[in-house]
Design a protein around this motif. Structure first.
Motif, mmCIF file in Angstrom:
data_model
loop_
_atom_site.group_PDB
_atom_site.id
_atom_site.type_symbol
_atom_site.label_atom_id
_atom_site.label_comp_id
_atom_site.label_asym_id
_atom_site.label_seq_id
_atom_site.Cartn_x
_atom_site.Cartn_y
_atom_site.Cartn_z
ATOM 1 N N ASN A 43 0.785 -1.082 0.094
ATOM 2 C CA ASN A 43 0.104 0.071 0.140
ATOM 3 C C ASN A 43 1.014 1.160 0.059
ATOM 4 O OD1 ASN A 43 0.957 -0.199 2.618
ATOM 5 N ND2 ASN A 43 -1.021 0.039 3.521
ATOM 6 N N PRO A 44 0.500 2.611 -0.041
ATOM 7 C CA PRO A 44 1.175 3.801 -0.219
ATOM 8 C C PRO A 44 2.252 3.854 0.933
ATOM 9 C CG PRO A 44 -1.295 4.062 -0.835
ATOM 10 C CD PRO A 44 -1.015 2.784 -0.495
ATOM 11 N N ASN A 45 3.353 4.185 0.906
ATOM 12 C CA ASN A 45 4.176 4.462 1.862
ATOM 13 C C ASN A 45 3.637 5.460 2.969
ATOM 14 O OD1 ASN A 45 5.923 2.667 0.961
ATOM 15 N ND2 ASN A 45 7.369 4.217 0.454
ATOM 16 N N LEU A 46 3.834 5.502 4.365
ATOM 17 C CA LEU A 46 3.447 6.540 5.254
ATOM 18 C C LEU A 46 4.594 7.609 5.677
ATOM 19 C CD1 LEU A 46 1.895 4.186 7.889
ATOM 20 C CD2 LEU A 46 0.713 5.539 6.086
ATOM 21 N N GLY A 47 5.672 7.268 4.864
ATOM 22 C CA GLY A 47 6.833 8.472 5.078
ATOM 23 C C GLY A 47 7.460 8.168 6.460
ATOM 24 N N THR A 48 7.649 6.974 7.023
ATOM 25 C CA THR A 48 8.334 6.549 8.157
ATOM 26 C C THR A 48 8.995 5.085 7.964
ATOM 27 O OG1 THR A 48 8.124 5.794 10.314
ATOM 28 C CG2 THR A 48 6.298 5.686 9.083
ATOM 29 N N CYS A 49 10.124 5.038 8.474
ATOM 30 C CA CYS A 49 10.834 3.625 8.505
ATOM 31 C C CYS A 49 9.990 2.487 9.317
ATOM 32 C CB CYS A 49 12.071 3.640 8.962
ATOM 33 S SG CYS A 49 12.526 4.296 10.624
ATOM 34 N N MET A 50 9.181 2.994 10.109
ATOM 35 C CA MET A 50 8.168 2.088 10.937
ATOM 36 C C MET A 50 7.237 1.483 10.086
ATOM 37 S SD MET A 50 10.070 1.903 13.401
ATOM 38 C CE MET A 50 9.341 0.767 14.242
ATOM 39 N N ASP A 51 7.375 1.500 8.889
ATOM 40 C CA ASP A 51 6.038 1.183 7.736
ATOM 41 C C ASP A 51 6.717 0.211 6.952
ATOM 42 O OD1 ASP A 51 4.159 1.037 5.945
ATOM 43 O OD2 ASP A 51 4.662 2.806 4.963
ATOM 44 N N TYR A 52 6.110 -1.046 6.871
ATOM 45 C CA TYR A 52 6.411 -2.304 5.686
ATOM 46 C C TYR A 52 6.266 -1.501 4.354
ATOM 47 C CZ TYR A 52 6.724 -5.865 9.196
ATOM 48 O OH TYR A 52 7.352 -6.699 10.199
ATOM 49 N N THR A 53 6.973 -1.866 3.505
ATOM 50 C CA THR A 53 6.995 -1.438 2.071
ATOM 51 C C THR A 53 7.638 -2.332 1.246
ATOM 52 O OG1 THR A 53 7.263 0.659 0.758
ATOM 53 C CG2 THR A 53 9.199 0.257 2.279
ATOM 54 N N ASN A 54 7.372 -2.408 0.019
ATOM 55 C CA ASN A 54 8.325 -2.756 -1.147
ATOM 56 C C ASN A 54 9.083 -1.822 -1.853
ATOM 57 O OD1 ASN A 54 7.488 -5.519 -0.979
ATOM 58 N ND2 ASN A 54 5.506 -4.996 -1.847
ATOM 59 N N THR A 55 8.962 -0.681 -1.464
ATOM 60 C CA THR A 55 9.402 0.591 -2.188
ATOM 61 C C THR A 55 10.059 1.608 -1.040
ATOM 62 O OG1 THR A 55 7.532 1.749 -2.545
ATOM 63 C CG2 THR A 55 8.411 0.176 -4.586
ATOM 64 N N PRO A 56 11.038 1.140 -0.511
ATOM 65 C CA PRO A 56 11.554 2.217 0.545
ATOM 66 C C PRO A 56 11.774 3.531 0.071
ATOM 67 C CG PRO A 56 13.028 0.196 0.629
ATOM 68 C CD PRO A 56 12.208 0.091 -0.654
ATOM 69 N N ASP A 57 12.065 3.920 -1.115
ATOM 70 C CA ASP A 57 12.456 5.141 -1.714
ATOM 71 C C ASP A 57 11.116 5.935 -1.782
ATOM 72 O OD1 ASP A 57 15.061 5.515 -1.732
ATOM 73 O OD2 ASP A 57 15.206 4.184 -3.490
ATOM 74 N N GLY A 58 9.898 5.276 -1.991
ATOM 75 C CA GLY A 58 8.607 5.988 -1.919
ATOM 76 C C GLY A 58 8.411 6.417 -3.450
ATOM 77 N N PRO A 59 7.566 7.301 -3.666
ATOM 78 C CA PRO A 59 7.394 8.345 -2.629
ATOM 79 C C PRO A 59 6.281 8.207 -1.840
ATOM 80 C CG PRO A 59 6.443 9.007 -4.799
ATOM 81 C CD PRO A 59 7.210 8.068 -4.893
ATOM 82 N N PRO A 60 5.950 8.536 -0.510
ATOM 83 C CA PRO A 60 7.224 9.361 0.252
ATOM 84 C C PRO A 60 8.214 8.471 0.542
ATOM 85 C CG PRO A 60 5.264 9.366 1.541
ATOM 86 C CD PRO A 60 5.053 8.733 0.329
ATOM 87 N N SER A 61 9.338 8.747 0.915
ATOM 88 C CA SER A 61 10.366 8.127 1.518
ATOM 89 C C SER A 61 10.031 7.370 2.743
ATOM 90 C CB SER A 61 11.749 8.796 1.781
ATOM 91 O OG SER A 61 12.663 8.141 2.234
ATOM 92 N N ASN A 62 10.431 6.063 2.923
ATOM 93 C CA ASN A 62 10.431 5.401 4.290
ATOM 94 C C ASN A 62 11.683 5.202 4.818
ATOM 95 O OD1 ASN A 62 7.605 5.308 4.127
ATOM 96 N ND2 ASN A 62 7.458 3.088 4.231
ATOM 97 N N LEU A 63 12.506 6.111 4.818
ATOM 98 C CA LEU A 63 14.102 5.886 5.084
ATOM 99 C C LEU A 63 14.337 6.401 6.502
ATOM 100 C CD1 LEU A 63 16.021 6.837 1.761
ATOM 101 C CD2 LEU A 63 14.815 4.620 2.655
#
Length: 253
Positions: A163-183
């Protein structure tokens, strides 16, 4: 294939985690926190890392130190990277080729008195980070940030990978760069830390010396499975004297 992230917790009772498609209103991890008598307090992050990981720990330390209630400082590690044994009163951060076991990172905390963290470890699995998929600054930054965040008592804000990134590293993602960035952490992470550490304790577990139980990577050591969901299981191993190891697993789909 989506990899599993495994977090092992040493506690008196099992932690629970709710899967959601949106940010959690609160992402405290079962109320676990470092006992301390004043804020802000400083958590030592032991550097047991090879040279290619050190800058990522430095970034995570800088990010989490922006909290109003805690600071972190990177210090010399006190463990071998492969074993990554816990040290009382601090966090040990390690990397090694831990094997084709399906996890990128493990965060482990030892708890006494039900909620007080007494030690923690972070393990980063080079078996996967040496592959083309995960050998990127983005994946290394996000996973380091997330696993270190767990050692302060933070849960994930969201556990859906696609699902869309939340902009936090405490969020699971397949695309760390986002947007928004999950770094990096976001304001919700800092707000949650302020909530977790809004009270003071009569004693401190930070930078203290005491014997602590050790957590291994071997599934056979996790004990009994006490709960099951489509993509997550919880295991408990009772060590007696009010101490047990609680292991929560997010499985690959």
């Amino acid at each position: 294939m989506r990899m599993k992230l495994l977090v092992a917790l040493t506690a008196a009772a099992a932690a629970t985690m709710t899967l959601s498609t949106s940010a959690q209103a609160s992402h405290s991890w079962g109320g676990y926190h470092w006992a301390r008598t004043a804020n802000p307090f400083t958590v030592k992050l032991g550097d047991n890392l090879t040279s290619n990981w050190k800058s990522y720990l430095g970034t995570a330390s800088s990010d989490w130190s922006k909290s109003t209630v805690l600071d972190t400082t990177v210090v010399a590690g006190q463990s071998s990277a492969k074993r990554c044994a816990a040290t009382s009163g601090r966090v040990e951060v390690c990397n090694s080729t831990y094997g084709n076991n399906g996890w990128l990172g493990i965060a482990s905390i030892s708890v006494t008195g039900g909620t007080h963290i007494t030690s923690a470890t972070v393990k980063l699995n080079d078996t996967y980070f040496n592959t083309a998929t995960y050998n990127t600054p983005s994946w290394r930054t996000m996973v380091t940030c997330q696993e270190v965040g767990h050692t302060f008592g933070l849960d994930h804000q969201d556990e859906v990978f696609d699902n869309p990134n939340l902009g936090t590293c405490m969020d699971y993602t397949n695309t760390p760069d986002g947007p928004p960035s999950n770094l990096h952490p976001n304001q919700h992470d800092y707000d949650e830390l302020a909530t977790i550490y809004s009270h003071l304790d009569s004693t401190s577990t930070v930078d203290q010396t005491a014997a602590v139980p050790q957590v291994t990577n071997d599934r056979s050591s996790w004990g009994t499975r006490v709960s099951h969901a489509a993509h997550g299981d919880t295991y408990v191993r009772d060590f007696g004297n009010g101490k047990s190891v609680v292991t929560f697993v997010i499985w690959a789909r």
